[in-house]
Design a protein around this motif. Structure first.
Motif, PDB file in Angstrom:
ATOM      1  N   ASN A 106     -51.700  63.030  72.905  1.00 20.23           N
ATOM      2  CA  ASN A 106     -51.017  63.792  73.941  1.00 20.23           C
ATOM      3  C   ASN A 106     -50.298  62.810  74.860  1.00 20.23           C
ATOM      4  OD1 ASN A 106     -52.037  66.295  73.083  1.00 20.23           O
ATOM      5  ND2 ASN A 106     -53.958  65.898  74.150  1.00 20.23           N
ATOM      6  N   PRO A 107     -49.076  62.415  74.490  1.00 21.68           N
ATOM      7  CA  PRO A 107     -48.400  61.407  75.311  1.00 21.68           C
ATOM      8  C   PRO A 107     -48.062  61.956  76.692  1.00 21.68           C
ATOM      9  CG  PRO A 107     -46.962  62.173  73.547  1.00 21.68           C
ATOM     10  CD  PRO A 107     -48.276  62.831  73.359  1.00 21.68           C
ATOM     11  N   PRO A 108     -48.210  61.115  77.713  1.00 21.77           N
ATOM     12  CA  PRO A 108     -47.878  61.570  79.060  1.00 21.77           C
ATOM     13  C   PRO A 108     -46.365  61.730  79.212  1.00 21.77           C
ATOM     14  CG  PRO A 108     -48.441  59.255  79.094  1.00 21.77           C
ATOM     15  CD  PRO A 108     -48.692  59.755  77.698  1.00 21.77           C
ATOM     16  N   GLY A 109     -45.983  62.530  80.170  1.00 22.89           N
ATOM     17  CA  GLY A 109     -44.565  62.730  80.441  1.00 22.89           C
ATOM     18  C   GLY A 109     -44.210  62.134  81.788  1.00 22.89           C
ATOM     19  N   GLY A 110     -42.971  62.254  82.133  1.00 17.36           N
ATOM     20  CA  GLY A 110     -42.534  61.758  83.427  1.00 17.36           C
ATOM     21  C   GLY A 110     -41.397  60.769  83.303  1.00 17.36           C
ATOM     22  N   GLN A 111     -40.849  60.433  84.462  1.00 13.31           N
ATOM     23  CA  GLN A 111     -39.696  59.541  84.482  1.00 13.31           C
ATOM     24  C   GLN A 111     -40.061  58.105  84.127  1.00 13.31           C
ATOM     25  OE1 GLN A 111     -38.064  60.104  88.358  1.00 13.31           O
ATOM     26  NE2 GLN A 111     -36.888  61.902  87.744  1.00 13.31           N
ATOM     27  N   VAL A 112     -41.231  57.668  84.545  1.00 14.37           N
ATOM     28  CA  VAL A 112     -41.628  56.288  84.252  1.00 14.37           C
ATOM     29  C   VAL A 112     -41.812  56.102  82.748  1.00 14.37           C
ATOM     30  CG1 VAL A 112     -43.419  54.549  84.603  1.00 14.37           C
ATOM     31  CG2 VAL A 112     -42.676  55.971  86.514  1.00 14.37           C
ATOM     32  N   VAL A 113     -42.464  57.054  82.118  1.00  9.81           N
ATOM     33  CA  VAL A 113     -42.682  56.969  80.669  1.00  9.81           C
ATOM     34  C   VAL A 113     -41.346  57.015  79.939  1.00  9.81           C
ATOM     35  CG1 VAL A 113     -43.710  58.141  78.696  1.00  9.81           C
ATOM     36  CG2 VAL A 113     -44.984  57.947  80.821  1.00  9.81           C
ATOM     37  N   SER A 114     -40.431  57.869  80.387  1.00  9.90           N
ATOM     38  CA  SER A 114     -39.109  57.952  79.765  1.00  9.90           C
ATOM     39  C   SER A 114     -38.345  56.643  79.913  1.00  9.90           C
ATOM     40  CB  SER A 114     -38.301  59.084  80.388  1.00  9.90           C
ATOM     41  OG  SER A 114     -38.929  60.312  80.180  1.00  9.90           O
ATOM     42  N   THR A 115     -38.443  56.036  81.096  1.00  4.38           N
ATOM     43  CA  THR A 115     -37.766  54.759  81.328  1.00  4.38           C
ATOM     44  C   THR A 115     -38.342  53.666  80.444  1.00  4.38           C
ATOM     45  OG1 THR A 115     -37.349  55.414  83.610  1.00  4.38           O
ATOM     46  CG2 THR A 115     -37.143  53.074  83.096  1.00  4.38           C
ATOM     47  N   VAL A 116     -39.660  53.644  80.302  1.00  3.79           N
ATOM     48  CA  VAL A 116     -40.307  52.637  79.450  1.00  3.79           C
ATOM     49  C   VAL A 116     -39.857  52.808  78.008  1.00  3.79           C
ATOM     50  CG1 VAL A 116     -42.533  51.970  78.470  1.00  3.79           C
ATOM     51  CG2 VAL A 116     -42.294  52.232  80.932  1.00  3.79           C
ATOM     52  N   ILE A 117     -39.792  54.044  77.537  1.00  2.00           N
ATOM     53  CA  ILE A 117     -39.379  54.299  76.155  1.00  2.00           C
ATOM     54  C   ILE A 117     -37.923  53.901  75.938  1.00  2.00           C
ATOM     55  CG2 ILE A 117     -38.952  56.134  74.466  1.00  2.00           C
ATOM     56  CD1 ILE A 117     -41.514  57.482  75.538  1.00  2.00           C
ATOM     57  N   VAL A 118     -37.056  54.239  76.881  1.00  5.23           N
ATOM     58  CA  VAL A 118     -35.634  53.880  76.750  1.00  5.23           C
ATOM     59  C   VAL A 118     -35.455  52.369  76.780  1.00  5.23           C
ATOM     60  CG1 VAL A 118     -33.406  53.973  77.936  1.00  5.23           C
ATOM     61  CG2 VAL A 118     -34.728  56.051  77.604  1.00  5.23           C
ATOM     62  N   MET A 119     -36.109  51.706  77.724  1.00  4.37           N
ATOM     63  CA  MET A 119     -35.978  50.241  77.798  1.00  4.37           C
ATOM     64  C   MET A 119     -36.543  49.571  76.555  1.00  4.37           C
ATOM     65  SD  MET A 119     -36.628  49.007  81.675  1.00  4.37           S
ATOM     66  CE  MET A 119     -36.424  47.307  81.213  1.00  4.37           C
ATOM     67  N   GLY A 120     -37.646  50.096  76.050  1.00  7.79           N
ATOM     68  CA  GLY A 120     -38.270  49.480  74.890  1.00  7.79           C
ATOM     69  C   GLY A 120     -37.518  49.702  73.605  1.00  7.79           C
ATOM     70  N   TYR A 121     -37.101  50.934  73.361  1.00  7.98           N
ATOM     71  CA  TYR A 121     -36.486  51.251  72.075  1.00  7.98           C
ATOM     72  C   TYR A 121     -34.982  51.041  72.041  1.00  7.98           C
ATOM     73  CZ  TYR A 121     -40.587  52.965  69.681  1.00  7.98           C
ATOM     74  OH  TYR A 121     -41.803  53.038  69.045  1.00  7.98           O
ATOM     75  N   LEU A 122     -34.295  51.337  73.145  1.00  9.22           N
ATOM     76  CA  LEU A 122     -32.840  51.228  73.114  1.00  9.22           C
ATOM     77  C   LEU A 122     -32.315  49.865  73.564  1.00  9.22           C
ATOM     78  CD1 LEU A 122     -31.716  54.740  74.388  1.00  9.22           C
ATOM     79  CD2 LEU A 122     -31.904  53.909  72.056  1.00  9.22           C
ATOM     80  N   LEU A 123     -33.021  49.208  74.458  1.00 10.89           N
ATOM     81  CA  LEU A 123     -32.547  47.922  74.956  1.00 10.89           C
ATOM     82  C   LEU A 123     -33.245  46.735  74.305  1.00 10.89           C
ATOM     83  CD1 LEU A 123     -32.232  48.645  78.778  1.00 10.89           C
ATOM     84  CD2 LEU A 123     -30.417  48.541  77.079  1.00 10.89           C
ATOM     85  N   GLY A 124     -34.457  46.931  73.829  1.00 14.30           N
ATOM     86  CA  GLY A 124     -35.249  45.811  73.326  1.00 14.30           C
ATOM     87  C   GLY A 124     -34.605  45.068  72.169  1.00 14.30           C
ATOM     88  N   LEU A 125     -34.246  45.769  71.131  1.00 20.08           N
ATOM     89  CA  LEU A 125     -33.686  45.120  69.941  1.00 20.08           C
ATOM     90  C   LEU A 125     -32.333  44.473  70.212  1.00 20.08           C
ATOM     91  CD1 LEU A 125     -34.339  44.591  66.958  1.00 20.08           C
ATOM     92  CD2 LEU A 125     -33.075  46.654  66.418  1.00 20.08           C
TER      93      LEU A 125
END
Length: 95
Positions: A29-48
């Motif tokens: 049950n992944p948590p929601g919210g703006q912080v989690v969304s920001t972490v996912i965007v930074m990790g998946y879209l900017l990381g590589l």
């Protein structure tokens, strides 16, 4: 060289976000919210892309024999390389 130092640190932050996002998405049950969304965007879209830029630049410096002047932490580059490989493998098998 200062820009490369900054990019290495940005890549490190994006890599931490990638690892956190990877763990978050594996939760039942992944948590929601703006912080989690920001972490996912930074990790998946900017990381590589940021890692690819950093390693492309680092390889170019290595070829030109100017790596010694960059004064970048070896441990930070090794960590970024490990996460970069993991990101690349994740990209290949995810799609």
């Amino acid at each position: 060289m200062q820009v490369l130092k900054l990019l290495v640190r940005v890549a490190f932050i994006c890599n931490i976000c990638f690892l956190l996002a990877f763990l978050i998405l594996w939760l039942p049950n992944p948590p929601g919210g703006q912080v989690v969304s920001t972490v996912i965007v930074m990790g998946y879209l900017l990381g590589l892309p940021v890692n690819a830029i950093v390693f492309g630049w680092a390889i170019a410096l290595r070829v030109r024999q100017r790596w010694r002047h960059a004064a970048i932490s070896g441990r930070l580059m090794v960590f970024n390389l490990i996460v970069f490989c993991f990101q690349f493998i994740s990209l290949i098998f995810h799609w």
